[in-house]
Design a protein around this motif. Structure first.
Motif, PDB file in Angstrom:
ATOM      1  N   HIS A  31      96.572  79.774 -74.272  1.00 52.62           N
ATOM      2  CA  HIS A  31      96.013  80.717 -73.303  1.00 52.62           C
ATOM      3  C   HIS A  31      97.070  81.243 -72.335  1.00 52.62           C
ATOM      4  O   HIS A  31      97.174  82.454 -72.103  1.00 52.62           O
ATOM      5  N   ASP A  32      97.879  80.327 -71.772  1.00 52.08           N
ATOM      6  CA  ASP A  32      98.826  80.724 -70.727  1.00 52.08           C
ATOM      7  C   ASP A  32     100.192  81.145 -71.259  1.00 52.08           C
ATOM      8  O   ASP A  32     100.783  82.116 -70.773  1.00 52.08           O
ATOM      9  N   HIS A 230      89.517  75.860 -67.129  1.00 49.60           N
ATOM     10  CA  HIS A 230      88.751  76.013 -65.888  1.00 49.60           C
ATOM     11  C   HIS A 230      89.481  75.375 -64.715  1.00 49.60           C
ATOM     12  O   HIS A 230      89.510  75.936 -63.604  1.00 49.60           O
ATOM     13  N   THR A 231      90.086  74.225 -64.936  1.00 46.25           N
ATOM     14  CA  THR A 231      90.828  73.567 -63.859  1.00 46.25           C
ATOM     15  C   THR A 231      92.027  74.406 -63.424  1.00 46.25           C
ATOM     16  O   THR A 231      92.379  74.439 -62.247  1.00 46.25           O
ATOM     17  N   GLN A 232      92.634  75.110 -64.388  1.00 48.10           N
ATOM     18  CA  GLN A 232      93.769  75.971 -64.048  1.00 48.10           C
ATOM     19  C   GLN A 232      93.307  77.156 -63.209  1.00 48.10           C
ATOM     20  O   GLN A 232      93.995  77.581 -62.272  1.00 48.10           O
ATOM     21  N   ILE A 236      94.134  73.889 -59.958  1.00 46.28           N
ATOM     22  CA  ILE A 236      94.493  72.480 -60.112  1.00 46.28           C
ATOM     23  C   ILE A 236      95.724  72.429 -61.003  1.00 46.28           C
ATOM     24  O   ILE A 236      95.748  73.034 -62.072  1.00 46.28           O
ATOM     25  N   SER A 237      96.747  71.729 -60.577  1.00 51.77           N
ATOM     26  CA  SER A 237      98.031  71.778 -61.277  1.00 51.77           C
ATOM     27  C   SER A 237      97.959  71.117 -62.653  1.00 51.77           C
ATOM     28  O   SER A 237      97.064  70.306 -62.927  1.00 51.77           O
ATOM     29  N   PHE A 294      90.130  68.823 -57.380  1.00 47.71           N
ATOM     30  CA  PHE A 294      90.605  67.743 -58.244  1.00 47.71           C
ATOM     31  C   PHE A 294      89.761  66.482 -58.095  1.00 47.71           C
ATOM     32  O   PHE A 294      89.435  65.822 -59.083  1.00 47.71           O
ATOM     33  N   THR A 295      89.377  66.147 -56.867  1.00 48.27           N
ATOM     34  CA  THR A 295      88.604  64.924 -56.629  1.00 48.27           C
ATOM     35  C   THR A 295      87.296  64.933 -57.406  1.00 48.27           C
ATOM     36  O   THR A 295      86.883  63.913 -57.975  1.00 48.27           O
TER      37      THR A 295
END
Length: 398
Positions: A31-32, A230-232, A236-237, A294-295
């Motif tokens: 994707h990236d 989704h986290t990206q 979120i690193s 992140f938590t």
């Protein structure tokens, strides 16, 4: 554990550590780095998983015919050659070709490993399969931790490290597994059940377990595909995302005493163990759907991990219990192919739902699939209750 199983555990750690350098980052890379959509990334992972399904079935059949040692070596050689190609060319579309071949090669290894675990320590029951499962997750923790660090410098190094570790895995199997080749079944010892109806009912029960297993994997694999992307999007690193998998693997290793205690007192049968695990899966996806930092994802991952510690080891144990003598490889291959089928369908389905709808819709569909998986698990032993011995294959104590 016997020495033979320790060798399998060591080999599994190396194998999964190598794989874990790459698989958690596949969607992110496609994707990236390669600039493709989540749907395209899901399609590529579907090809990889589809090849693994074929590899799973081939690995199971090969185990029954030529034994675990030769089967695993065959899978390693195919995988290593494909990884060598990936080191020199990981652009589009060569990435698709090599990733598909890797799927086939690794697919051969896993059912042969599980079948070998069952044959070298038959009296161990679920302990043999749990040992391999824990080894896999130790490899996940180690590989994903190292992979995230390496990827933060360069994706080029990921492919090199993956190839080198598989070369080490080849040497371990070549020199170590040869000594336990004779402990696997002799193809000449394959016998057919004297009661075909009983064999059919066992395969029917296994099919229900496998269907529930497939649906669980459709949901679980989203953590490696759509949830990863989704986290990206939530900034979120990459190192934090990789840390989630490190915690997943470390928790599986360190929390075994707690899980063993829980299984002993709260999950009297393998069927109950699976149902409780799927309920925990549902809770974890509800938590993930609410997460924005992140938590939140960390909490969801911890819950998910306890669910998989109940579900994943139970399935190959049931398959081994149901398998007629000399068909252990086929039954493990069948179960593994369904797990891989879930990994094949999951990224494409998840990518399409995320691209054309949104993450809320995706999480809703996943929870529905897990509920369906729980229903399949409830029904798995319906045709076995007429025979106490058969029913015991699934309703086995801890």
């Amino acid at each position: 554990m016997p020495r033979s199983l320790w060798l399998l555990v060591i080999g599994t750690i190396i194998n999964v550590t190598a794989s874990s350098f790459l698989w958690p980052l596949n969607t992110i890379y496609i994707h990236d780095q390669l600039g493709k959509s989540l749907t395209v990334a899901g399609f590529v992972l579907m090809l990889n998983a589809g090849a693994s399904v074929v590899g799973n079935l081939a690995g199971g059949v090969l185990f029954d015919k030529i034994g675990g040692y030769k089967s695993i070596l065959t899978g390693i050689i195919i995988t290593t050659l494909a990884l060598a190609g990936l080191i020199f060319n990981h652009e589009w579309p060569a990435y698709i070709v090599f990733l598909t071949i890797i799927g086939f090669g690794t697919g051969i290894v896993f059912p042969a490993t599980y079948a070998m675990a069952g044959t070298v320590w038959p009296e161990g029951g679920r302990k043999a399969f749990n040992a391999v499962y824990v080894a896999q997750n130790f490899g996940v923790a180690l590989g994903s931790a190292l992979g995230g660090i390496v990827a933060s410098y360069s994706f080029e190094l990921i492919f090199i490290a993956n190839g080198l570790l598989y070369a080490v895995f080849y040497l371990v199997v070549f020199f170590g597994f040869r000594n336990i080749a004779g402990e696997t079944i002799n193809p000449a010892a394959v016998i057919q059940s004297s009661v075909p109806e009983k064999s059919r009912s066992k395969l029917f029960a296994l099919s229900f377990i496998a269907s529930g297993y497939l649906l669980c994997w459709v949901a679980y694999v989203q953590w490696q595909s759509t949830i990863a992307a989704h986290t990206q999007n939530l900034h979120i690193s990459l190192s934090q995302y990789s840390l989630l998998w490190t915690i997943n693997g470390a928790l599986i290793v360190l929390a075994q005493p707690l899980v063993s205690w829980f299984v002993k007192f709260a999950a009297k049968t393998l069927k109950h163990q699976m149902v409780i695990g799927i309920v925990i899966f549902i809770i974890s996806f509800i938590a993930a759907a609410q997460a924005s930092e992140f938590t939140g994802f960390l909490v969801a991952m911890v819950i998910l991990t306890f669910g998989e510690m109940l579900v994943w080891p139970a399935v190959p144990t049931i398959a081994n219990s149901l398998a007629p003598k000399g068909r252990e490889g086929f039954y493990q291959g069948f179960i593994n192919s369904n797990a891989t089928g879930g990994r094949m369908i999951g990224p494409l389905l998840g990518g399409m739902l995320a691209d054309y709808f949104n993450m809320t819709v995706l999480f809703g569909v996943l929870i529905g699939l897990l509920i369906a998986g729980m229903v399949f698990t409830f029904l798995c032993d319906k045709h076995l209750k007429k025979g106490k011995e058969d029913a015991k294959s699934i309703a086995v104590g801890s």
